[in-house]
Design an enzyme around this catalytic site. Structure first.
Site, mmCIF file in Angstrom:
data_model
loop_
_atom_site.group_PDB
_atom_site.id
_atom_site.type_symbol
_atom_site.label_atom_id
_atom_site.label_comp_id
_atom_site.label_asym_id
_atom_site.label_seq_id
_atom_site.Cartn_x
_atom_site.Cartn_y
_atom_site.Cartn_z
ATOM 1 N N ASP A 116 0.407 -1.285 0.049
ATOM 2 C CA ASP A 116 0.311 -0.044 -0.017
ATOM 3 C C ASP A 116 1.001 1.272 -0.413
ATOM 4 O O ASP A 116 1.882 1.148 -0.291
ATOM 5 C CB ASP A 116 -1.240 0.325 0.825
ATOM 6 C CG ASP A 116 -0.577 0.075 2.239
ATOM 7 O OD1 ASP A 116 0.809 -0.243 2.723
ATOM 8 O OD2 ASP A 116 -0.792 -0.155 3.793
ATOM 9 N N ASP A 155 -7.939 -6.979 1.374
ATOM 10 C CA ASP A 155 -7.128 -7.611 2.672
ATOM 11 C C ASP A 155 -7.346 -6.530 3.703
ATOM 12 O O ASP A 155 -8.863 -5.683 3.854
ATOM 13 C CB ASP A 155 -5.410 -6.340 2.281
ATOM 14 C CG ASP A 155 -6.072 -5.237 2.606
ATOM 15 O OD1 ASP A 155 -5.003 -4.628 3.703
ATOM 16 O OD2 ASP A 155 -6.691 -4.788 1.388
#
Length: 383
Positions: free
Chosen positions: A96, A274
């Site tokens: 990320d 996720d």
């Protein structure tokens, strides 16, 4: 394109209603979708060996730019051969951008058009994270799938604040893409995802998705959900967002969620997920099973010789008694976290495979209904 790099690609294999069955190819392997990505925040899926993560069926894990830039630093990971080698995971890695953690963890944040300045939550050291620096860090880590830097705000927020953050994220998306191409990401077979923002304001969500869809990203994410809003708000935003997202690119719902969130979101056209929930729950004595949630702290399990699910393929699920797991949890033994996390990640992967198989067979609605019924009914004796 490097001679050894396999190009990033996505193939849509089958649809069943809005649910999608696909396949993502990266230089480090193929990811079958819908896919759940275990979170390996600091180059580790907490309380698990990476070999065991692989054995659950996971084909991709997530690493965190914010935490890894602070320690051991992206430059050190790069010198040591990249994140795949560093954490002993030869398969696909998604990182990320670090934006969410800056907003939620860092101290004394100051955000402007250029980026965000903040102090580390670890030692107070000052950092400056820009869209370009976020992509540079992810490039040094060597992740296969990278994320643009965006501003993620909590919900509810005033509409004007949601609009400001969404528009800033669009401008940062353009800068992130330029940096990704400057660093040769496409030539390395890597992919960069844009992130749809817009909070709980439908018009802003649609505008964000449409504007990002005009940019040449390899995938698209839905961000800014699972930040405190009720599930029905999240699902309503998906209902209006996924129909305007590119059909031929993977769709990733960030930070989600419970097994029910996954089931509902796949039904609405999401391909990747996720969440820290299965690992965090495992560390706190909670197991996810096809019967529902099992709280191993509960004294009712103290004399129960049965495993969590004797039919499960995961050894943590099928070979250790509830009494033993209860004992480990009550004693605070580290093995409790290891076994319950293993069980939880395995259950999430089993759920995702069930959805993939159902979509491919054209029976997703029946799978959806049966799974909902099983959770609602549960196995009272088992719980």
């Amino acid at each position: 394109m490097s001679a050894s790099a396999k190009p990033f690609s996505f193939k849509l294999i089958k649809t069943d209603g809005m649910a999608r069955r696909g396949e993502i190819s990266t230089p480090h392997g193929t990811v079958q979708t819908p896919a759940f990505m275990p979170v390996g925040t600091q180059a580790t899926v907490k309380a698990m060996f990476m070999d065991d993560v692989e054995q659950t069926g996971a084909e991709v894990v997530l690493g965190n730019t914010y935490h890894l830039m602070l320690r051991p630093t992206a430059e050190r990971v790069d010198r040591l051969g990249g994140l795949h080698k560093f954490m002993n995971w030869p398969h696909t890695i998604l990182t990320d951008s670090g934006g969410f953690q800056v907003m939620s963890l860092a101290q004394l944040r100051k955000l402007d058009e250029d980026g965000v300045k903040f102090q580390s939550h670890i030692d107070g050291q000052r950092y400056h994270l820009t869209p370009e620096r976020s992509i540079e860090i992810q490039g040094l880590l060597g992740s296969d799938i990278q994320m643009q830097l965006d501003e993620c705000i909590k919900l509810p927020s005033p509409p004007e604040e949601v609009k400001r953050a969404m528009e800033l994220s669009l401008r940062w998306a353009e800068r992130s893409r330029r940096q990704f191409e400057t660093m040769g990401g496409p030539g390395k077979g890597q992919g960069l995802y844009g992130i749809v923002q817009g909070g709980d304001v439908p018009d802003l969500r649609i505008r964000s998705a449409e504007e990002l869809g005009k940019m040449p990203f390899e995938g698209y994410s839905v961000g800014g959900l699972a930040v405190g809003e009720p599930q029905d708000v999240m699902l309503r935003m998906l209902d209006i967002t996924t129909p305007v997202m590119p059909v031929d690119k993977p769709r990733y719902l960030m930070g989600v969620g419970t097994p029910d969130d996954l089931l509902e979101s796949v039904k609405r056209g999401i391909d990747q997920f996720d969440c820290v929930m299965p690992t965090r729950a495992g560390r706190h004595g909670l197991a996810y099973t096809r019967f529902g949630k099992v709280n191993l702290k509960n004294a009712r399990h103290a004399d129960d010789p049965r495993p969590l699910d004797e039919e499960a393929a995961c050894p943590a699920t099928s070979t250790y008694s509830r009494a033993y797991l209860h004992h480990l949890v009550r004693c605070g033994e580290g093995l409790a976290a290891m076994l319950l996390t293993w069980n939880n990640i395995a259950y999430y992967q089993t759920l995702m495979k069930g959805m993939r198989d159902a979509i491919e067979a054209g029976t997703f609605e029946a799978f959806y209904q049966k799974t909902k019924e099983d959770w609602a009914r549960g196995d009272i004796a088992a719980l």
